[in-house]
Design an enzyme around this catalytic site. Structure first.
Site, short mmCIF file in Angstrom:
data_model
loop_
_atom_site.label_atom_id
_atom_site.label_comp_id
_atom_site.label_asym_id
_atom_site.label_seq_id
_atom_site.Cartn_x
_atom_site.Cartn_y
_atom_site.Cartn_z
N HIS A 157 0.83 -1.21 0.00
CA HIS A 157 0.00 0.00 0.00
C HIS A 157 0.86 1.26 0.00
O HIS A 157 0.43 2.32 -0.46
CB HIS A 157 -0.91 -0.02 1.23
CG HIS A 157 -2.15 0.81 1.10
ND1 HIS A 157 -2.27 1.84 0.19
CD2 HIS A 157 -3.34 0.75 1.76
CE1 HIS A 157 -3.47 2.38 0.29
NE2 HIS A 157 -4.14 1.74 1.24
N ASP A 378 -9.23 -9.19 -18.82
CA ASP A 378 -9.30 -10.40 -19.65
C ASP A 378 -7.89 -10.81 -20.04
O ASP A 378 -7.25 -10.15 -20.86
CB ASP A 378 -10.17 -10.12 -20.88
CG ASP A 378 -10.28 -11.32 -21.80
OD1 ASP A 378 -9.65 -12.36 -21.52
OD2 ASP A 378 -10.98 -11.20 -22.82
#
Length: 437
Positions: A157, A378
Site C-alpha cells: 500500500h 481479460d
C-alpha cells in the site's frame, strides 16, 4: 475449501533492466505517510473457455507478460529504500502457483471471505511488509480441478492505491492477451511501446522540502467480514428516497449506499453521529486542477470527513453533507495539493493531522472501488466471473465494489464480531441489502 498444494514459487524480473537514471524512484508526499501493508485483490475465472490441459500454457504466458509489464512498472520490481523512495534494483516480484482438487464452483457457490486465505500469496493480505527488501508485489495463481483459475495480487500500500493496483492488473491482462494472440517479437515490442507509461505520483505531489512525518498507524482488530449486496433496483429506491427532498439532485450509487451503511452502523451499534464520523477515501486523480492522468502511480487519494451531525440524521441529510464535503474537498485538497495554488503549509497540516492518533470518538471508514474497471481484466480466456478482496482487519471499515453487471454494489463490511451480530440483523439495512456469504 480443500487442501492447497504449492506447485512452484518463482521470482519474476523485468524483461529489460531499469536504466541507471531511473534507479531511485521518489515517492509522493502522500505515499510517505502510508503504512507498509499489502492491498489484496482476487479475480475468479470460470472454466467456460479453457480446460485443465491449458493451464500450464496459460501460466507460462502469465509469467512472460508479467516480465514485460514490470519493465513498465519498474518500481514494483524493486525494494523500499527508505520512507521516501524505492531502489529499482530489478529484484522482481513473487509468483506462486497452486492447485486445488476441488472445482471452482464449490468455492463460488458458498463463498466465505475467511476461507479465502489460502488463495493469497503467503497470506500477505492487509499484513505489514516484514523487511525493507520484501517484495513490493506478490502474485498467486490458483488452479482448480475443473480448469478454473483464481488470480490474487497483493501490492504494498505504501507505493500504490486501489486505482494503481487495478491499472497494473488490466495492463498485465492486455499483455497476456497479446501474447496469446501474437507470437511476433516485433508486434510484442510495438504493444510495449504503445501502452501509456504509468506516471509517478511524485511528478504531481513531490516531497521536496515538506517535513517527513511518521507513517500512519494501521490498527488491526479482531474483525469478521460480511458481504452485503445492493442490487440495482434497491439502489434506485434509495436514490428516489434521497432525491425526494429536493435538496439532492441525481445522487450516485456510492453516495446512497455509503450513507445508508453509515446511518445503520451508528444506529445498530448504539453510537451517535456526534462522536462517530464518516471517513471516505477520495480519488484525487480527477479532482485536481488540471486532472491527473488516470494511470498515475501511487497513493493519490485523501480523506473526506463527515462529522458534527445532530443526534439524528436522515439519509437525505447525510448524502447532502457528503456532497457538500466533497465540493469543499475539491476546493481545498484538489487545488492546494498541487498546481498553481499549491499550499505547502496546508499540505503540512494535512499530513500532520493524518498521522496523529485520534483521541476519543470513532469512525466508519469507507473506500469505494466502484467504477474501477476490475471486471475488464481479460487475460485471454474471458473476463472474471467475480472480483473481490480480502476481509480487512480494521473495525467498522467498508470496501464498496461493483457487482459484475456494473449496476449494483457489493459492500464488504468489517466489524468486531459482537457488533456484526447486531449490524447484520438490522431491519432497515436488510430492506435494501441482501446478506450473502
Amino acid at each position: 475449501m480443500e487442501k492447497m498444494k504449492l506447485i512452484s514459487r518463482e521470482t519474476i524480473k523485468p524483461s529489460t533492466p531499469t536504466p541507471p537514471h531511473l534507479k531511485i524512484y521518489p515517492l509522493c508526499f502522500i505515499d510517505h505517510i502510508v503504512f507498509r501493508n499489502y492491498i489484496p485483490i482476487l479475480l475468479f475465472y470460470s472454466a467456460n473457455h479453457h480446460s485443465k490441459n491449458h493451464q500450464a500454457s496459460k501460466i507460462s504466458t502469465l509469467k512472460k507478460s508479467l516480465s514485460h509489464l514490470l519493465s513498465r512498472y519498474y518500481p514494483f520490481a524493486g525494494k523500499l529504500r527508505d520512507q521516501l523512495s524505492i531502489e529499482c534494483n530489478d529484484q522482481g516480484v513473487s509468483f506462486l502457483v497452486t492447485t486445488f482438487t476441488c472445482n471452482l464452483s464449490s468455492v463460488l457457490h458458498n463463498p466465505k471471505h475467511e476461507s479465502f486465505d489460502p488463495l493469497f500469496p503467503d497470506q500477505l493480505q492487509w499484513n505489514p511488509m516484514e523487511t525493507a527488501s520484501s517484495t513490493i508485489v506478490a502474485i498467486q495463481i490458483n488452479c482448480f480441478a475443473c480448469g478454473g483459475i483464481a488470480i490474487s495480487v497483493c501490492m504494498c500500500h505504501k507505493v500504490a492505491d486501489a486505482a494503481t493496483l487495478c491499472n497494473f492488473i488490466n495492463d498485465w491482462a492486455t499483455f497476456s492477451r497479446h501474447y496469446q494472440n501474437q507470437n511476433q517479437e516485433e508486434e510484442q515490442a510495438e504493444l510495449l511501446s504503445s501502452l501509456p507509461f504509468p506516471v509517478p505520483g511524485a511528478s504531481f505531489f513531490p516531497q521536496e522540502d515538506l517535513p517527513v512525518f511518521p507513517e500512519a498507524a494501521f490498527v488491526k482488530n479482531d474483525t469478521v467480514c460480511r458481504r452485503f449486496v445492493f442490487e440495482a433496483a434497491k439502489i434506485d429506491s434509495l436514490k428516489a428516497m434521497v432525491s425526494s427532498s429536493g435538496n439532492v439532485h441525481n445522487p450516485t450509487r456510492v453516495e446512497v449506499v455509503s450513507a445508508l451503511i453509515y446511518k445503520r452502523a451508528v444506529s445498530s451499534l448504539g453510537l451517535t453521529f456526534k462522536t462517530t464520523a464518516f471517513r471516505t477515501a477520495v480519488n484525487l486523480r480527477n479532482r485536481t486542477v488540471p486532472p491527473l492522468p488516470g494511470k498515475s502511480l501511487g497513493n493519490l487519494v485523501w480523506f473526506l470527513f463527515v462529522s458534527n451531525l445532530g443526534e439524528e440524521a436522515e439519509l437525505q441529510e447525510l448524502v447532502l453533507k457528503m456532497r457538500e464535503g466533497l465540493s469543499e474537498f475539491c476546493e481545498t485538497c484538489g487545488k492546494k495539493f498541487g498546481g498553481k495554488k499549491k499550499d505547502s503549509r496546508f499540505i503540512t497540516e494535512c499530513l500532520k493531522q493524518a498521522t496523529r492518533v485520534p483521541e476519543g470518538g470513532s469512525f466508519v471508514c469507507c473506500a469505494s472501488w466502484c467504477r474501477f474497471p476490475m471486471y475488464e481484466a481479460d487475460f485471454g480466456w474471458g473476463k472474471p466471473s467475480w472480483v473481490t478482496t480480502s476481509e480487512c482487519p480494521v473495525k467498522n471499515s467498508v470496501v464498496l465494489m461493483d457487482t459484475r453487471d456494473g449496476e449494483g454494489i457489493e459492500a464488504l463490511v468489517n466489524m468486531e464480531e459482537h457488533d456484526m451480530a447486531k449490524f447484520e440483523r438490522d431491519f432497515h439495512l436488510l430492506q435494501y441489502a441482501s446478506l450473502k456469504p
